[in-house]
Write a protein that holds these residues in place. Structure first.
Motif, PDB file in Angstrom:
ATOM      1  N   TRP A 303      34.098 101.350  26.576  1.00  0.00           N
ATOM      2  CA  TRP A 303      35.056 100.367  27.004  1.00  0.00           C
ATOM      3  C   TRP A 303      36.619 100.767  26.925  1.00  0.00           C
ATOM      4  O   TRP A 303      37.019 101.534  26.163  1.00  0.00           O
ATOM      5  N   SER A 304      37.125 100.177  28.007  1.00  0.00           N
ATOM      6  CA  SER A 304      38.652 100.480  28.032  1.00  0.00           C
ATOM      7  C   SER A 304      39.392  99.425  28.040  1.00  0.00           C
ATOM      8  O   SER A 304      39.006  98.151  28.812  1.00  0.00           O
ATOM      9  N   ASP A 305      40.291  99.236  27.131  1.00  0.00           N
ATOM     10  CA  ASP A 305      41.107  97.998  26.792  1.00  0.00           C
ATOM     11  C   ASP A 305      41.929  97.773  28.138  1.00  0.00           C
ATOM     12  O   ASP A 305      42.968  98.487  28.536  1.00  0.00           O
ATOM     13  N   PRO A 306      41.782  96.329  28.707  1.00  0.00           N
ATOM     14  CA  PRO A 306      42.457  96.145  29.836  1.00  0.00           C
ATOM     15  C   PRO A 306      44.000  95.858  29.423  1.00  0.00           C
ATOM     16  O   PRO A 306      44.923  95.754  30.224  1.00  0.00           O
ATOM     17  N   GLY A 307      44.162  95.705  28.201  1.00  0.00           N
ATOM     18  CA  GLY A 307      45.789  95.058  27.863  1.00  0.00           C
ATOM     19  C   GLY A 307      46.505  96.415  27.137  1.00  0.00           C
ATOM     20  O   GLY A 307      47.492  96.208  26.853  1.00  0.00           O
ATOM     21  N   LYS A 310      49.778 101.259  30.331  1.00  0.00           N
ATOM     22  CA  LYS A 310      49.464 102.338  31.092  1.00  0.00           C
ATOM     23  C   LYS A 310      50.237 103.565  30.981  1.00  0.00           C
ATOM     24  O   LYS A 310      51.104 103.661  30.558  1.00  0.00           O
TER      25      LYS A 310
END
Length: 311
Positions: A303-307, A310
């Motif tokens: 899972w990659s945290d969208p929050g 960057k």
């Protein structure tokens, strides 16, 4: 690096004693998060308040006490029911020991004859090596064969029984079941191992009768040859350990971590857990502590945290 004799010494391969920081289960070991299939960056061993995380869990937590007592309670209930069925139904189920020629896909079991017995590993199954692991943790040490032999020859004052073991073994003996130990401690130090088990309230343990050690049969650290000796004398109702090799050497026959995990959860093997095979927790050392980042975290379980910021 020398390998711990409590493992399958001659077939362990890359398994090492040291834990590394992780986000895996129990926070036993781990790495800086990698993207895709990239290799993780090297990190220092994980500690919590200066204690390696696995040791903190096994030797210090209430959760480890609960898990151990739960296993021993399930074991005793299973064996007592076995004894009742054997008496009232004259039923002779198969042994917990696999037959020669068995595979993980077809785990054929030996026929049960003779007096009932339960076979236990020793280290971290009935006996906690708290003092030895303290020495490791305090000095930041890895396994050393000479130091381990000195530990085997110690008086056992810095050991204690695994929670539930003393009561569990007493209940089995009261049910007419023989308690047998099968350990990768050395046959040369048998008298010390007997004394330590007796001191901890886990005995009697008699080398060659109810205690089998590395060197008592061919196969080095593999336990199948010793299990065969025991199974020829007793009906082995259950096997108890903290490593998969305490049940069959087939788990240690060159399987990759993902293959080994799949085998333990396969339709052929899964029914044995809690039904003749009983596993104790050990996040400190052993064959469970293997697998790189991709073995532990396959691509479909990431899972990659969208929050997240960057880069």
């Amino acid at each position: 690096m020398a390998l711990d004799p409590r493992l399958r010494g001659d077939t362990v391969g890359a398994v090492v004693k040291a834990l590394t920081l992780a986000t895996a289960a129990f926070a036993l070991s781990g790495c800086v998060v990698a993207v895709g299939n990239q290799s993780p960056a090297a990190v220092a061993p994980a500690t919590v308040a200066g204690v390696p995380a696995g040791m903190q869990y096994l030797y210090g937590s209430g959760e480890a006490v609960a898990a151990s007592r739960q296993t021993y309670s399930a074991l005793v209930r299973y064996v007592q029911q076995y004894q009742r069925d054997r008496t009232t139904l004259r039923r002779m189920p198969l042994q917990a020991v696999l037959a020669p020629g068995a595979t993980l896909a077809q785990p054929t079991q030996l026929t049960c004859t003779g007096k009932a017995a339960v076979v236990f590993d020793v280290d971290e199954t009935v006996l906690l090596n708290t003092g030895y692991e303290y020495s490791d943790a305090r000095g930041g040490l890895s396994y050393d064969a000479s130091r381990w032999e000195r530990w085997e020859r110690s008086d056992g004052r810095a050991t204690r029984a695994v929670p539930g073991a003393v009561e569990g073994l007493a209940a089995l003996r009261a049910a007419g079941v023989t308690v047998v130990f099968n350990s990768n401690r050395n046959a040369a130090t048998a008298s010390y191992t007997e004394a330590v088990l007796n001191r901890a309230g886990l005995g009697p343990a008699r080398h060659g009768e109810t205690l089998f050690l590395k060197g008592d049969a061919p196969g080095g650290s593999g336990k199948d040859a010793r299990r065969a000796l025991i199974a020829a004398k007793y009906c082995v109702v259950a096997l108890v350990g903290d490593q998969l090799g305490d049940f069959t050497d087939l788990f240690n026959a060159g399987l990759k971590p993902a293959e080994r995990r799949a085998a333990a959860d396969s339709p052929a093997i899964a029914p044995l857990w809690g039904n003749g095979w009983f596993l104790l927790p050990n996040p400190v050392y052993g064959t469970a502590l293997a697998g790189d980042f991709d073995d532990v975290f396959p691509n479909d379980l990431r899972w990659s945290d969208p929050g997240a910021p960057k880069e």
